[in-house]
Design a protein around this motif. Structure first.
Motif, mmCIF file in Angstrom:
data_model
loop_
_atom_site.group_PDB
_atom_site.id
_atom_site.type_symbol
_atom_site.label_atom_id
_atom_site.label_comp_id
_atom_site.label_asym_id
_atom_site.label_seq_id
_atom_site.Cartn_x
_atom_site.Cartn_y
_atom_site.Cartn_z
ATOM 1 N N LEU A 1 0.816 -1.214 0.000
ATOM 2 C CA LEU A 1 0.000 0.000 0.000
ATOM 3 C C LEU A 1 0.852 1.268 0.000
ATOM 4 O O LEU A 1 0.528 2.243 -0.673
ATOM 5 C CB LEU A 1 -0.930 -0.004 1.216
ATOM 6 N N LEU A 2 1.941 1.251 0.775
ATOM 7 C CA LEU A 2 2.803 2.425 0.887
ATOM 8 C C LEU A 2 4.200 2.098 0.399
ATOM 9 O O LEU A 2 4.902 1.252 0.970
ATOM 10 C CB LEU A 2 2.883 2.905 2.337
ATOM 11 N N SER A 3 4.620 2.760 -0.669
ATOM 12 C CA SER A 3 5.977 2.629 -1.184
ATOM 13 C C SER A 3 6.488 4.026 -1.526
ATOM 14 O O SER A 3 5.946 5.035 -1.047
ATOM 15 C CB SER A 3 6.011 1.701 -2.393
ATOM 16 N N THR A 4 7.517 4.101 -2.356
ATOM 17 C CA THR A 4 8.172 5.390 -2.623
ATOM 18 C C THR A 4 7.192 6.452 -3.114
ATOM 19 O O THR A 4 7.212 7.600 -2.654
ATOM 20 C CB THR A 4 9.293 5.195 -3.649
ATOM 21 N N ARG A 5 6.338 6.093 -4.061
ATOM 22 C CA ARG A 5 5.398 7.070 -4.608
ATOM 23 C C ARG A 5 4.474 7.599 -3.528
ATOM 24 O O ARG A 5 4.229 8.807 -3.435
ATOM 25 C CB ARG A 5 4.573 6.448 -5.738
ATOM 26 N N GLU A 6 3.936 6.701 -2.709
ATOM 27 C CA GLU A 6 2.991 7.117 -1.675
ATOM 28 C C GLU A 6 3.670 7.962 -0.591
ATOM 29 O O GLU A 6 3.089 8.940 -0.111
ATOM 30 C CB GLU A 6 2.319 5.894 -1.049
ATOM 31 N N PHE A 7 4.906 7.598 -0.206
ATOM 32 C CA PHE A 7 5.594 8.423 0.787
ATOM 33 C C PHE A 7 5.850 9.825 0.238
ATOM 34 O O PHE A 7 5.940 10.794 0.999
ATOM 35 C CB PHE A 7 6.898 7.756 1.237
ATOM 36 N N GLY A 8 5.923 9.933 -1.077
ATOM 37 C CA GLY A 8 6.064 11.247 -1.693
ATOM 38 C C GLY A 8 4.833 12.117 -1.545
ATOM 39 O O GLY A 8 4.900 13.344 -1.726
ATOM 40 N N GLN A 9 3.692 11.513 -1.197
ATOM 41 C CA GLN A 9 2.448 12.259 -0.992
ATOM 42 C C GLN A 9 2.267 12.698 0.462
ATOM 43 O O GLN A 9 1.349 13.462 0.769
ATOM 44 C CB GLN A 9 1.239 11.400 -1.408
ATOM 45 N N PHE A 10 3.103 12.186 1.368
ATOM 46 C CA PHE A 10 2.997 12.537 2.794
ATOM 47 C C PHE A 10 3.298 14.019 3.016
ATOM 48 O O PHE A 10 4.127 14.617 2.320
ATOM 49 C CB PHE A 10 4.020 11.727 3.611
ATOM 50 N N LYS A 11 2.619 14.604 3.994
ATOM 51 C CA LYS A 11 3.088 15.878 4.532
ATOM 52 C C LYS A 11 4.503 15.667 5.068
ATOM 53 O O LYS A 11 4.773 14.652 5.725
ATOM 54 C CB LYS A 11 2.222 16.330 5.711
ATOM 55 N N ARG A 12 5.391 16.582 4.815
ATOM 56 C CA ARG A 12 6.741 16.416 5.357
ATOM 57 C C ARG A 12 6.690 16.415 6.883
ATOM 58 O O ARG A 12 6.113 17.300 7.509
ATOM 59 C CB ARG A 12 7.662 17.524 4.866
ATOM 60 N N GLY A 13 7.293 15.386 7.483
ATOM 61 C CA GLY A 13 7.310 15.280 8.935
ATOM 62 C C GLY A 13 6.115 14.544 9.523
ATOM 63 O O GLY A 13 5.971 14.469 10.743
ATOM 64 N N ALA A 14 5.264 13.992 8.663
ATOM 65 C CA ALA A 14 4.117 13.222 9.168
ATOM 66 C C ALA A 14 4.596 11.914 9.797
ATOM 67 O O ALA A 14 5.760 11.523 9.664
ATOM 68 C CB ALA A 14 3.131 12.938 8.039
ATOM 69 N N ARG A 15 3.696 11.261 10.473
ATOM 70 C CA ARG A 15 4.022 10.040 11.198
ATOM 71 C C ARG A 15 3.252 8.865 10.602
ATOM 72 O O ARG A 15 2.195 9.052 10.006
ATOM 73 C CB ARG A 15 3.678 10.205 12.683
ATOM 74 N N LEU A 16 3.773 7.647 10.828
ATOM 75 C CA LEU A 16 3.128 6.435 10.314
ATOM 76 C C LEU A 16 2.961 5.424 11.431
ATOM 77 O O LEU A 16 3.913 5.122 12.159
ATOM 78 C CB LEU A 16 3.960 5.812 9.189
ATOM 79 N N VAL A 17 1.743 4.890 11.565
ATOM 80 C CA VAL A 17 1.453 3.801 12.508
ATOM 81 C C VAL A 17 0.836 2.652 11.728
ATOM 82 O O VAL A 17 -0.086 2.848 10.932
ATOM 83 C CB VAL A 17 0.495 4.269 13.626
ATOM 84 N N ASN A 18 1.348 1.434 11.949
ATOM 85 C CA ASN A 18 0.810 0.254 11.269
ATOM 86 C C ASN A 18 0.453 -0.817 12.282
ATOM 87 O O ASN A 18 1.324 -1.392 12.934
ATOM 88 C CB ASN A 18 1.823 -0.293 10.264
ATOM 89 N N ILE A 19 -0.856 -1.074 12.427
ATOM 90 C CA ILE A 19 -1.327 -2.169 13.288
ATOM 91 C C ILE A 19 -2.098 -3.192 12.447
ATOM 92 O O ILE A 19 -2.852 -3.996 12.982
ATOM 93 C CB ILE A 19 -2.209 -1.637 14.448
#
Length: 384
Positions: A274-292
């Motif tokens: 679901l999340l790879s290089t392209r998707e991380f490029g869409q993140f707000k800079r400095g955002a956080r990620l939680v995976n449960i």
């Protein structure tokens, strides 16, 4: 999820009964007090003995002839199916996520060996990436998970991970545990400059199912976070229940990523990252990620790059792509909290897994597919 669970003494609940492999309820022999085995359809109980819901298991034994596989490996299990060792059984019951799965992934090879009579598989746990639910459905078998039983535990763990991302808990914890005065002072003096309260920030939840909904409730009500979400369909009734407002729905994943200060993955793994290089490029800079949810939802190499570049400022990961192995570069970071797939691990979850599996089987016996509580593949089910 980990096999480690709290003790009954810790939970204040009665201790589980000792294993009993000779009990008439778990053996294949018949008992006049339960009805004759000939009058009851057969189910396979995969893995360990019941620990908690003994009265309900007695009821299950009155309605079904229960055969046991215990810790049978894949090859032995396949051979037993080929030999029709258990005859034309109608269902399978796996009450624990860490036992009864020794036969490996439930793929086409294994499912093709099931008898046509097998109509239901009731299993513990929320995820089902290890079972081909479409192939089970094509075989005519309903697959039932137990997601609702661990909703509270997983949502609580998500909150812990969210807070750890905002407040740099791993850095403070590791510095204190090091017993190094220098590390202690470094954390004590410098953490405040890089940490934040979550109040008022935007929490983006991918997957607003039971667990996603409960995370939204806890985060919005206790920490005053503003929740947005993305799912395969819009859930307007759930939006109203959560009082999210009309701007909460994100029609695309990219839209959610661009809005969120913290992204939480609470969606099943459907076979694709679901999340790879392209998707991380869409993140707000400095955002956080939680995976449960599931580790394979995240490209861990791309996450490492995003962390290196500051695109992702912190992460909280209960799950990992190659469990039980954890990516060493991720694990050593002081801005990442890593757990051992234990978000749903609690005594209460175990009790619920046991109970819900049996309730699915009993409901199916009484009403067929209308009686099952938590099916996940009815949309593909082959019906006679």
């Amino acid at each position: 999820m980990s096999s480690a669970t709290p003790t009954p003494q810790d939970s204040g609940l009665p201790p589980p009964a000792a294993p009993n492999k000779t009990s008439p309820l778990v053996a294949s022999s018949s008992s006049s007090s339960i009805n004759t085995s000939e009058s009851r359809p057969t189910i396979l109980h995969l893995g360990d003995d019941i620990r908690w819901n003994h009265e309900l298991y007695v009821e299950l034994g009155k309605k079904f002839k229960i055969e046991r596989t215990y810790s049978m490996g894949r090859e032995e299990f396949k051979q037993a199916l080929k030999e029709k060792r258990w005859g034309d059984f109608v269902g399978m019951y796996r009450p624990f996520w860490n036992t009864g799965g020794e036969m490996g992934n439930w793929d086409k090879e294994l499912i093709s060996l099931l008898p046509p009579s097998c109509k239901i598989y009731a299993s513990a746990g929320a995820g089902f990436d290890w079972v081909d639910t479409r192939t089970l459905a094509a075989h005519g078998t309903i697959y039932c998970n137990s997601a609702s039983a661990c909703t509270e535990s997983v949502a609580d763990a998500a909150i812990v991970l969210i807070l750890s991302c905002y407040r740099a808990i791993p850095w403070s914890f590791l510095a204190a545990r090091s017993c190094s005065p220098a590390q202690f002072q470094d954390a004590n003096q410098n953490i405040a400059a890089v940490t934040h309260n979550p109040n008022g920030s935007v929490l983006g939840i991918v997957g607003l199912g039971r667990i996603g909904k409960r995370i939204a409730e806890k985060a919005s009500r206790a920490f005053e976070m503003r929740v947005v979400y993305h799912d395969v369909v819009r859930m307007e009734e759930r939006e109203r229940e959560l009082e999210l407002g009309g701007e909460a729905w994100c029609a695309s994943l990219d839209e959610l990523l661009g809005k969120s200060d913290c992204v939480v993955l609470a969606t099943p793994f459907a076979g694709e990252t679901l999340l790879s290089t392209r998707e991380f490029g869409q993140f707000k800079r400095g955002a956080r990620l939680v995976n449960i949810a599931r580790g394979k939802l995240v490209d861990e190499e791309a996450l490492n790059r995003a962390l290196d570049e500051g695109v992702v400022s912190a992460a909280g990961l209960d799950v990992h792509a190659d469990e039980p192995r954890v990516d060493a570069r991720i694990a050593e970071r002081r801005n990442v909290m890593v757990l051992c797939h234990t978000a749903g691990a609690s005594v209460e979850s175990h009790i619920g897994f046991e109970r819900l599996g049996m309730e699915n089987l009993l409901g199916w016996l009484e009403k067929g597919e209308k009686g099952v509580i938590s099916p996940v593949n009815l949309q593909w089910l082959k019906r006679e």
